[in-house]
Scaffold this motif. Structure first.
Motif, PDB file in Angstrom:
ATOM      1  N   PHE A 172      -8.060   0.587  -8.213  1.00  0.00           N
ATOM      2  CA  PHE A 172      -7.723   1.994  -8.401  1.00  0.00           C
ATOM      3  C   PHE A 172      -8.549   2.852  -7.446  1.00  0.00           C
ATOM      4  CE2 PHE A 172      -5.942   2.188 -13.012  1.00  0.00           C
ATOM      5  CZ  PHE A 172      -5.129   1.098 -12.742  1.00  0.00           C
ATOM      6  N   GLY A 173      -7.939   3.889  -6.911  1.00  0.00           N
ATOM      7  CA  GLY A 173      -8.650   4.803  -6.026  1.00  0.00           C
ATOM      8  C   GLY A 173      -9.006   4.225  -4.679  1.00  0.00           C
ATOM      9  N   THR A 174      -8.357   3.126  -4.281  1.00  0.00           N
ATOM     10  CA  THR A 174      -8.695   2.476  -3.013  1.00  0.00           C
ATOM     11  C   THR A 174      -7.713   2.804  -1.897  1.00  0.00           C
ATOM     12  OG1 THR A 174      -7.426   0.509  -3.676  1.00  0.00           O
ATOM     13  CG2 THR A 174      -9.790   0.523  -4.183  1.00  0.00           C
ATOM     14  N   LYS A 175      -6.592   3.470  -2.202  1.00  0.00           N
ATOM     15  CA  LYS A 175      -5.537   3.775  -1.233  1.00  0.00           C
ATOM     16  C   LYS A 175      -4.913   2.522  -0.640  1.00  0.00           C
ATOM     17  CE  LYS A 175      -7.469   8.284   0.049  1.00  0.00           C
ATOM     18  NZ  LYS A 175      -7.918   9.161   1.162  1.00  0.00           N
ATOM     19  N   THR A 176      -5.008   1.408  -1.352  1.00  0.00           N
ATOM     20  CA  THR A 176      -4.261   0.217  -0.961  1.00  0.00           C
ATOM     21  C   THR A 176      -2.803   0.404  -1.354  1.00  0.00           C
ATOM     22  OG1 THR A 176      -4.768  -0.823  -3.075  1.00  0.00           O
ATOM     23  CG2 THR A 176      -6.244  -1.324  -1.236  1.00  0.00           C
ATOM     24  N   MET A 177      -1.953  -0.482  -0.878  1.00  0.00           N
ATOM     25  CA  MET A 177      -0.549  -0.412  -1.249  1.00  0.00           C
ATOM     26  C   MET A 177      -0.379  -0.661  -2.745  1.00  0.00           C
ATOM     27  SD  MET A 177       2.641  -2.142   0.777  1.00  0.00           S
ATOM     28  CE  MET A 177       2.008  -3.802   0.584  1.00  0.00           C
ATOM     29  N   PHE A 178      -1.183  -1.562  -3.309  1.00  0.00           N
ATOM     30  CA  PHE A 178      -1.140  -1.803  -4.745  1.00  0.00           C
ATOM     31  C   PHE A 178      -1.493  -0.532  -5.509  1.00  0.00           C
ATOM     32  CE2 PHE A 178      -3.291  -2.641  -8.719  1.00  0.00           C
ATOM     33  CZ  PHE A 178      -2.456  -3.549  -9.346  1.00  0.00           C
ATOM     34  N   ASP A 179      -2.539   0.138  -5.095  1.00  0.00           N
ATOM     35  CA  ASP A 179      -2.975   1.382  -5.748  1.00  0.00           C
ATOM     36  C   ASP A 179      -1.860   2.417  -5.731  1.00  0.00           C
ATOM     37  OD1 ASP A 179      -4.649   3.308  -6.904  1.00  0.00           O
ATOM     38  OD2 ASP A 179      -5.476   3.923  -4.969  1.00  0.00           O
ATOM     39  N   ALA A 180      -1.170   2.550  -4.617  1.00  0.00           N
ATOM     40  CA  ALA A 180      -0.127   3.566  -4.487  1.00  0.00           C
ATOM     41  C   ALA A 180       1.113   3.231  -5.309  1.00  0.00           C
ATOM     42  CB  ALA A 180       0.252   3.735  -3.014  1.00  0.00           C
ATOM     43  N   PHE A 181       1.450   1.950  -5.428  1.00  0.00           N
ATOM     44  CA  PHE A 181       2.621   1.585  -6.232  1.00  0.00           C
ATOM     45  C   PHE A 181       2.316   1.633  -7.725  1.00  0.00           C
ATOM     46  CE2 PHE A 181       4.509  -0.273  -2.337  1.00  0.00           C
ATOM     47  CZ  PHE A 181       5.799   0.227  -2.470  1.00  0.00           C
ATOM     48  N   GLU A 182       1.107   1.267  -8.121  1.00  0.00           N
ATOM     49  CA  GLU A 182       0.764   1.250  -9.542  1.00  0.00           C
ATOM     50  C   GLU A 182       0.382   2.631 -10.063  1.00  0.00           C
ATOM     51  OE1 GLU A 182       0.792  -1.468 -11.831  1.00  0.00           O
ATOM     52  OE2 GLU A 182       2.097  -2.116 -10.193  1.00  0.00           O
ATOM     53  N   GLY A 200      -1.535  -6.617   2.684  1.00  0.00           N
ATOM     54  CA  GLY A 200      -0.640  -5.549   3.104  1.00  0.00           C
ATOM     55  C   GLY A 200      -0.862  -5.176   4.559  1.00  0.00           C
ATOM     56  N   ILE A 201       0.231  -4.857   5.275  1.00  0.00           N
ATOM     57  CA  ILE A 201       0.157  -4.566   6.706  1.00  0.00           C
ATOM     58  C   ILE A 201       0.939  -3.292   7.003  1.00  0.00           C
ATOM     59  CG2 ILE A 201       0.682  -5.414   9.031  1.00  0.00           C
ATOM     60  CD1 ILE A 201       0.621  -8.262   7.835  1.00  0.00           C
TER      61      ILE A 201
END
Length: 470
Positions: A25-35, A431-432
């Motif tokens: 959470f709060g990392t601006k990864t693709m997982f963070d943005a989708f979840e 993620g890329i």
């Protein structure tokens, strides 16, 4: 009943499928943005315009079993032996099993517009949730009826409640800034059910007649499913066909204060699935005498299952998804970023309170996350992550100690490796980003959305203005 119990419990050893993964959470990864639909994942002047997992691994798993059945479950999941001789019986003691999972099969996201920092994405997930409360005796009767004392009346010893639901989730996500500090986002999903089980035994009793080679069992309860036997389940069940359709919605917001405190709140996966293909709902309230039980355990097991199977009635039903309410707070102090996450299930039991401790050095970070699950489980998670504006890879576990014991026990095929609750948790992702770099207007001739009148308005401002006029 046995098919539901053993199938769910076996997931502890080989379920590859989501804990909440609060360290992301709060990392601006693709997982963070989708979840977390209000979160952004692109960085101006650094990130490229598109991102995807390109069908690379992007998944997680979390399963926990609590109670005095833990040795019997270790024998099942680590040594492959179903042996309940260690289980105390006659007390009706309840054990608890929990599992949730999330696999991103495919994910694609794009930077839509510089104005309002608009992002949108498309994803295909496979999700699963399970929760079962079961007694020691419910396991023991399917192993050996000889565990039970003849000429003794047992009551309430098979009272069991549990469910398992798995489905495909096809989603569209959209987020934008309201201003420099506030953002909103939503995630709309179409669902396709895969498997569903729900068992509720509210009353039960058992009597074994002395020297008569017979037992009397009574059960009262309900059972709902979209198949009659696990032998019916094959690869075709796992392809999306929308025979059991559903919908869900997630929405959220985040706000950053002037002093750098980041606050985020979400309602996730609020929805339902209409189970209507090959579904049945069984209501039973009956007693059954089973004869010739000596040296015939498999027949005894089938006779018990037939109490449910021979009473099946076709019936469609709605089942809610495992919706959650999440709140997250964080603030960075140099290389250290502490965070608190609180999550509560809305329709089912459970929730989490997590304290995420992240240490950041350039593009590398590591996290330690003590977590208390509201079902009474304490866990410690570990995560490692490498992240640049255009590449991310992470790996972690929400339950380091139990996962270590479980993995070692599987390797050694030793049921006596480990102590405390059974558990396994693992997640990873790659993620890329690709395409043109998303620059500020002053640094590029073409900026997504800067000259596009269709992107000049804010979706959420227009939406809120409609409610304001009403």
């Amino acid at each position: 009943m046995k098919k539901l119990l053993l199938a769910l419990l076996a997931i502890t050893s080989f379920g590859v499928a989501n804990a909440q993964q609060y360290a992301l959470f709060g990392t601006k990864t693709m997982f963070d943005a989708f979840e977390n639909p209000s979160q952004k994942s692109f960085t101006l002047d650094s990130s490229r315009r598109f991102s995807s997992n390109f069908f690379l691994p992007y998944f997680g798993t979390n399963a926990v079993n609590m109670g005095s059945s833990r040795l019997a479950i270790r024998k099942l999941t680590q040594a492959g032996v179903f042996d309940t001789r260690s289980l105390p019986i006659g007390t009706g003691e309840v054990n608890h099993f929990f599992e949730n999972s999330n696999i991103y099969v495919a994910a694609f996201r794009l930077f839509k517009s510089y104005k309002y920092q608009k992002e949108m994405g498309f994803s295909w997930q496979i999700r699963s949730d399970a929760h079962i409360d079961y007694t020691n005796e419910t396991l023991a009767i399917f192993d050996s009826f000889e565990r039970f004392t003849p000429d003794k009346q047992y009551t309430g010893i098979f009272d069991t409640k549990g469910y398992q639901q798995s489905y495909h989730q096809f989603s569209f996500t959209y987020r934008e800034n309201w201003n420099k500090r506030l953002a909103f986002g939503l995630k709309a999903s179409v669902l396709s059910g895969i498997l569903y089980n729900k068992l509720d035994v509210s009353d039960s009793y058992l009597y074994i007649a002395p020297e008569s080679d017979a037992l009397l069992i009574g059960l009262k309860g309900t059972y709902s499913a979209n198949f009659s036997d696990f032998n019916e389940v094959d690869k075709k069940n796992f392809f999306p066909n929308f025979k059991n359709p559903g919908l869900s919605l997630s929405f959220g917001t985040n706000y950053t204060t002037k002093k750098g405190l980041f606050l985020m709140a979400n309602v996730k996966d609020l929805g339902f699935i209409w189970w209507r293909s090959n579904t049945q709902r069984t209501s039973i309230n009956q007693s059954k005498i089973i004869e010739n039980i000596e040296n015939n355990q498999s027949n005894t097991n089938q006779e018990i299952k037939d109490i449910f199977l021979l009473s099946e009635q076709p019936k469609e039903f709605l089942a809610p998804t495992n919706a959650k309410l999440d709140v997250y707070l964080s603030k960075r102090y140099g290389f250290y970023k502490p965070a608190v996450a609180v999550s509560k299930n809305l329709f089912y039991k459970g929730g989490d309170i997590a304290f995420v401790n992240t240490f950041i050095v350039n593009n590398l970070s590591g996290s330690i996350t003590p977590l208390y699950n509201l079902n009474g489980v304490f866990m410690v998670g570990l995560q490692g992550k490498y992240q640049t504006p255009n590449f991310e890879v992470f790996m972690g576990t929400d339950n380091f100690v139990a996962t270590g014991y479980q993995a070692y026990g599987l390797i050694k095929k030793d049921a006596y490796t480990g102590s405390g609750p059974n558990g396994a948790s693992f997640y990873m992702g790659v993620g890329i980003k690709f395409g043109n770099v998303v620059n500020h207007p002053q640094f590029a001739d073409v900026i997504p959305g800067i000259n596009d009148k269709s992107d000049s308005d804010s979706f959420f401002k227009n939406l809120f203005s409609i409610f304001k006029r009403k």
